[in-house]
Motif scaffolding. Sequence first.
Motif, PDB file in Angstrom:
ATOM      1  N   CYS A 282       0.880  -1.170   0.000  1.00  0.00           N
ATOM      2  CA  CYS A 282       0.000   0.000   0.000  1.00  0.00           C
ATOM      3  C   CYS A 282       0.915   1.216   0.000  1.00  0.00           C
ATOM      4  N   ALA A 283       1.047   1.841  -1.158  1.00  0.00           N
ATOM      5  CA  ALA A 283       1.912   3.010  -1.290  1.00  0.00           C
ATOM      6  C   ALA A 283       1.096   4.271  -1.059  1.00  0.00           C
ATOM      7  N   ALA A 284       1.590   5.116  -0.173  1.00  0.00           N
ATOM      8  CA  ALA A 284       0.848   6.319   0.223  1.00  0.00           C
ATOM      9  C   ALA A 284       1.553   7.584  -0.217  1.00  0.00           C
ATOM     10  N   SER A 285       0.766   8.566  -0.573  1.00  0.00           N
ATOM     11  CA  SER A 285       1.323   9.879  -0.878  1.00  0.00           C
ATOM     12  C   SER A 285       1.347  10.707   0.400  1.00  0.00           C
ATOM     13  N   GLY A 286       2.095  11.775   0.397  1.00  0.00           N
ATOM     14  CA  GLY A 286       2.112  12.647   1.566  1.00  0.00           C
ATOM     15  C   GLY A 286       3.354  12.447   2.406  1.00  0.00           C
ATOM     16  N   ARG A 287       4.061  13.551   2.704  1.00  0.00           N
ATOM     17  CA  ARG A 287       5.311  13.456   3.439  1.00  0.00           C
ATOM     18  C   ARG A 287       5.097  13.006   4.873  1.00  0.00           C
ATOM     19  N   ALA A 288       3.925  13.270   5.445  1.00  0.00           N
ATOM     20  CA  ALA A 288       3.693  12.951   6.852  1.00  0.00           C
ATOM     21  C   ALA A 288       2.980  11.624   7.042  1.00  0.00           C
ATOM     22  N   TYR A 289       3.015  10.754   6.049  1.00  0.00           N
ATOM     23  CA  TYR A 289       2.226   9.523   6.157  1.00  0.00           C
ATOM     24  C   TYR A 289       2.708   8.625   7.286  1.00  0.00           C
ATOM     25  N   SER A 290       3.931   8.788   7.719  1.00  0.00           N
ATOM     26  CA  SER A 290       4.423   7.989   8.838  1.00  0.00           C
ATOM     27  C   SER A 290       3.631   8.251  10.117  1.00  0.00           C
ATOM     28  N   SER A 291       2.868   9.328  10.125  1.00  0.00           N
ATOM     29  CA  SER A 291       2.049   9.667  11.288  1.00  0.00           C
ATOM     30  C   SER A 291       0.664   9.016  11.255  1.00  0.00           C
ATOM     31  N   TYR A 292       0.342   8.338  10.174  1.00  0.00           N
ATOM     32  CA  TYR A 292      -0.987   7.755  10.001  1.00  0.00           C
ATOM     33  C   TYR A 292      -0.991   6.259  10.254  1.00  0.00           C
ATOM     34  N   SER A 293      -2.041   5.804  10.895  1.00  0.00           N
ATOM     35  CA  SER A 293      -2.297   4.374  10.975  1.00  0.00           C
ATOM     36  C   SER A 293      -2.805   3.893   9.619  1.00  0.00           C
ATOM     37  N   THR A 294      -2.722   2.587   9.404  1.00  0.00           N
ATOM     38  CA  THR A 294      -3.204   1.991   8.160  1.00  0.00           C
ATOM     39  C   THR A 294      -3.830   0.637   8.471  1.00  0.00           C
ATOM     40  N   ALA A 295      -4.886   0.338   7.772  1.00  0.00           N
ATOM     41  CA  ALA A 295      -5.530  -0.967   7.926  1.00  0.00           C
ATOM     42  C   ALA A 295      -5.697  -1.620   6.566  1.00  0.00           C
ATOM     43  N   TRP A 296      -5.769  -2.925   6.583  1.00  0.00           N
ATOM     44  CA  TRP A 296      -6.152  -3.715   5.409  1.00  0.00           C
ATOM     45  C   TRP A 296      -7.538  -4.301   5.669  1.00  0.00           C
ATOM     46  N   PHE A 297      -8.379  -4.195   4.662  1.00  0.00           N
ATOM     47  CA  PHE A 297      -9.691  -4.819   4.653  1.00  0.00           C
ATOM     48  C   PHE A 297      -9.784  -5.702   3.416  1.00  0.00           C
ATOM     49  N   ARG A 298     -10.743  -6.601   3.411  1.00  0.00           N
ATOM     50  CA  ARG A 298     -10.983  -7.409   2.219  1.00  0.00           C
ATOM     51  C   ARG A 298     -12.477  -7.619   2.036  1.00  0.00           C
ATOM     52  N   GLN A 299     -12.836  -7.873   0.790  1.00  0.00           N
ATOM     53  CA  GLN A 299     -14.240  -8.125   0.477  1.00  0.00           C
ATOM     54  C   GLN A 299     -14.336  -9.262  -0.511  1.00  0.00           C
ATOM     55  N   ALA A 300     -14.980 -10.334  -0.090  1.00  0.00           N
ATOM     56  CA  ALA A 300     -15.220 -11.475  -0.969  1.00  0.00           C
ATOM     57  C   ALA A 300     -16.525 -11.254  -1.720  1.00  0.00           C
ATOM     58  N   PRO A 301     -16.679 -11.894  -2.878  1.00  0.00           N
ATOM     59  CA  PRO A 301     -17.921 -11.723  -3.652  1.00  0.00           C
ATOM     60  C   PRO A 301     -19.150 -12.090  -2.826  1.00  0.00           C
ATOM     61  N   GLY A 302     -20.124 -11.199  -2.810  1.00  0.00           N
ATOM     62  CA  GLY A 302     -21.360 -11.451  -2.096  1.00  0.00           C
ATOM     63  C   GLY A 302     -21.282 -11.285  -0.598  1.00  0.00           C
ATOM     64  N   LYS A 303     -20.127 -10.827  -0.099  1.00  0.00           N
ATOM     65  CA  LYS A 303     -19.966 -10.660   1.343  1.00  0.00           C
ATOM     66  C   LYS A 303     -19.621  -9.215   1.676  1.00  0.00           C
ATOM     67  N   GLU A 304     -19.791  -8.872   2.935  1.00  0.00           N
ATOM     68  CA  GLU A 304     -19.441  -7.532   3.381  1.00  0.00           C
ATOM     69  C   GLU A 304     -17.926  -7.405   3.528  1.00  0.00           C
ATOM     70  N   ARG A 305     -17.469  -6.171   3.424  1.00  0.00           N
ATOM     71  CA  ARG A 305     -16.050  -5.909   3.626  1.00  0.00           C
ATOM     72  C   ARG A 305     -15.704  -6.188   5.083  1.00  0.00           C
ATOM     73  N   GLU A 306     -14.534  -6.808   5.307  1.00  0.00           N
ATOM     74  CA  GLU A 306     -14.145  -7.158   6.665  1.00  0.00           C
ATOM     75  C   GLU A 306     -12.712  -6.721   6.957  1.00  0.00           C
ATOM     76  N   PHE A 307     -12.486  -6.426   8.203  1.00  0.00           N
ATOM     77  CA  PHE A 307     -11.165  -6.017   8.681  1.00  0.00           C
ATOM     78  C   PHE A 307     -10.197  -7.185   8.620  1.00  0.00           C
ATOM     79  N   VAL A 308      -8.945  -6.899   8.254  1.00  0.00           N
ATOM     80  CA  VAL A 308      -7.911  -7.927   8.213  1.00  0.00           C
ATOM     81  C   VAL A 308      -6.787  -7.623   9.197  1.00  0.00           C
ATOM     82  N   ALA A 309      -6.189  -6.435   9.081  1.00  0.00           N
ATOM     83  CA  ALA A 309      -5.025  -6.122   9.913  1.00  0.00           C
ATOM     84  C   ALA A 309      -4.872  -4.614  10.030  1.00  0.00           C
ATOM     85  N   PHE A 310      -4.176  -4.204  11.096  1.00  0.00           N
ATOM     86  CA  PHE A 310      -4.012  -2.783  11.413  1.00  0.00           C
ATOM     87  C   PHE A 310      -2.604  -2.549  11.929  1.00  0.00           C
ATOM     88  N   ILE A 311      -2.035  -1.393  11.556  1.00  0.00           N
ATOM     89  CA  ILE A 311      -0.768  -0.967  12.128  1.00  0.00           C
ATOM     90  C   ILE A 311      -0.877   0.517  12.425  1.00  0.00           C
TER      91      ILE A 311
END
Length: 126
Positions: free
Chosen positions: A22-51
């Motif tokens: 996940c490549a981010a723009s912005g010089r201050a991005y090190s200050s932001y948290s980031t999460a990964w989500f996923r969505q399977a066909p026919g299902k709701e988006r779900e949380f995977v991981a956070f940093i």
Amino acid sequence: QVQLVESGGGLVQAGGSLRLSCAASGRAYSSYSTAWFRQAPGKEREFVAFINWSGSTYTRGSVKGRFTISRNNDKNTVYLQMNSLKPEDTGLYYCAAPGLPFTVGPSLRDDEYVYWGQGTQVTVSS
């Protein structure tokens, strides 16, 4: 303004590995948290991981021990290393960031995130 671009998805056999970026723009991005989500066909988006901005991580139970989230602040990039992939891991994977920096988290709900990438497809064949 933060822009996120995912890459690294693909087709892999069960038991294989992929590393998403996940490549981010912005010089201050090190200050932001980031999460990964996923969505399977026919299902709701779900949380995977956070940093968070300080490097603390949290992963959902079904992927714990198989998926690892990490970040390289010099490259403004967050990674999701996925090992021992299963067919049920198939889906469109998104990275997301909150609207403000220095959030501690973990934030597991998708409505807590403001910035989203376009997604990268992961398909695991049995």
